[in-house]
Design a protein around this motif. Structure first.
Motif, short mmCIF file in Angstrom:
data_model
loop_
_atom_site.label_atom_id
_atom_site.label_comp_id
_atom_site.label_asym_id
_atom_site.label_seq_id
_atom_site.Cartn_x
_atom_site.Cartn_y
_atom_site.Cartn_z
N ALA A 1 -5.53 -6.03 1.71
CA ALA A 1 -4.57 -4.95 1.53
C ALA A 1 -3.92 -5.14 0.17
O ALA A 1 -3.62 -6.27 -0.23
CB ALA A 1 -3.52 -4.98 2.64
N THR A 2 -3.72 -4.05 -0.57
CA THR A 2 -3.15 -4.19 -1.90
C THR A 2 -1.62 -4.24 -1.89
O THR A 2 -1.02 -4.86 -2.75
CB THR A 2 -3.61 -3.03 -2.80
OG1 THR A 2 -3.26 -1.79 -2.18
CG2 THR A 2 -5.10 -3.09 -3.03
N GLN A 3 -1.05 -3.58 -0.89
CA GLN A 3 0.41 -3.60 -0.77
C GLN A 3 0.81 -3.16 0.62
O GLN A 3 -0.05 -2.86 1.44
CB GLN A 3 1.06 -2.72 -1.84
CG GLN A 3 0.58 -1.29 -1.86
CD GLN A 3 1.18 -0.53 -3.03
OE1 GLN A 3 2.38 -0.44 -3.15
NE2 GLN A 3 0.32 0.04 -3.86
N ARG A 4 2.12 -3.12 0.88
CA ARG A 4 2.63 -2.68 2.18
C ARG A 4 3.69 -1.61 1.98
O ARG A 4 4.39 -1.60 0.97
CB ARG A 4 3.21 -3.86 2.96
CG ARG A 4 2.13 -4.83 3.43
CD ARG A 4 2.70 -5.86 4.38
NE ARG A 4 1.66 -6.74 4.90
CZ ARG A 4 1.16 -6.64 6.12
NH1 ARG A 4 1.60 -5.72 6.94
NH2 ARG A 4 0.24 -7.49 6.53
N THR A 5 3.80 -0.75 2.98
CA THR A 5 4.83 0.29 2.95
C THR A 5 6.17 -0.32 3.35
O THR A 5 6.23 -1.48 3.77
CB THR A 5 4.49 1.43 3.92
OG1 THR A 5 4.56 0.92 5.26
CG2 THR A 5 3.12 2.02 3.65
N ASP A 6 7.23 0.47 3.26
CA ASP A 6 8.54 0.01 3.70
C ASP A 6 8.53 -0.32 5.20
O ASP A 6 9.29 -1.16 5.66
CB ASP A 6 9.61 1.07 3.41
CG ASP A 6 9.85 1.23 1.92
OD1 ASP A 6 9.53 0.29 1.15
OD2 ASP A 6 10.34 2.30 1.51
N ALA A 7 7.65 0.37 5.95
CA ALA A 7 7.53 0.11 7.39
C ALA A 7 6.55 -1.03 7.67
O ALA A 7 6.18 -1.27 8.82
CB ALA A 7 7.08 1.37 8.10
N ASN A 8 6.11 -1.72 6.62
CA ASN A 8 5.23 -2.88 6.70
C ASN A 8 3.77 -2.55 7.07
O ASN A 8 3.05 -3.40 7.56
CB ASN A 8 5.79 -3.95 7.65
CG ASN A 8 5.31 -5.34 7.27
OD1 ASN A 8 5.06 -5.62 6.10
ND2 ASN A 8 5.18 -6.20 8.25
N TYR A 9 3.36 -1.30 6.87
CA TYR A 9 1.96 -0.94 7.07
C TYR A 9 1.16 -1.38 5.85
O TYR A 9 1.62 -1.24 4.72
CB TYR A 9 1.78 0.58 7.24
CG TYR A 9 2.31 1.12 8.54
CD1 TYR A 9 1.68 0.84 9.74
CD2 TYR A 9 3.45 1.94 8.55
CE1 TYR A 9 2.16 1.34 10.93
CE2 TYR A 9 3.93 2.45 9.74
CZ TYR A 9 3.28 2.15 10.93
OH TYR A 9 3.76 2.65 12.11
N ARG A 10 -0.03 -1.89 6.11
CA ARG A 10 -0.91 -2.27 5.00
C ARG A 10 -1.42 -1.01 4.31
O ARG A 10 -1.73 -0.02 4.96
CB ARG A 10 -2.12 -3.07 5.51
CG ARG A 10 -1.79 -4.39 6.11
CD ARG A 10 -3.09 -5.00 6.67
NE ARG A 10 -2.87 -6.25 7.33
CZ ARG A 10 -2.73 -6.39 8.64
NH1 ARG A 10 -2.81 -5.36 9.43
NH2 ARG A 10 -2.53 -7.58 9.16
#
Length: 142
Positions: free
Chosen positions: A29-38
């Protein structure tokens, strides 16, 4: 950027497959959302498609991981990749030989019974029973 469900859809695989490949270090995964989704990028889609093509050829994940490691270093010599493919080809050739032998054994078994025989006198069952008894005798310890 894609969440895992969209990535799986674009690559033609399941979410579980994506998670498994990520746990094995095949994709990241390159990053995560504020809700911690990949979140995954187009490179993750390409990597998954590459892995799927390799798996369709019967290449194991350990070898795929090595291939991806080499791919990440484009200035390296490609002989190691050629070696992996040659080794895989030898394995495939051996499996083909084993399957051909199996086919011949099954053909011989299939022709063992007369057309009007009964289950009680079935030669296939008798031959399979002899093999089972022979296997048991070979595995007995002295």
């Amino acid at each position: 950027m894609y969440q895992i469900g969209e990535l799986a859809k674009r690559a033609g695989c399941s979410v579980q497959t994506v998670r498994y490949y990520e746990s094995r270090g095949i994709i990241h995964a390159t990053q995560r959302t504020d809700a911690n989704y990949r979140l995954y990028d187009d490179q993750a889609v390409s990597s998954l498609l590459f892995v799927r093509r390799c798996r369709q050829l019967g290449i194991g994940l350990a070898d795929i991981h090595q291939i991806l490691t080499h791919q990440a270093n484009p200035d390296r010599d490609c002989h190691a990749i050629d070696g992996l493919i040659e080794a895989h080809l030898k394995t495939v050739d051996q499996k083909i030989h084993e399957l051909q032998t199996l086919r011949e054994h099954l053909r011989a078994l299939g022709g063992a019974c007369p057309d009007n025989g009964t289950v009680e006198s079935c030669q296939v069952l008798q031959q399979l029973q002899r093999v089972s008894v022979g296997d048991r005798q070979r595995t007995k310890q002295p």
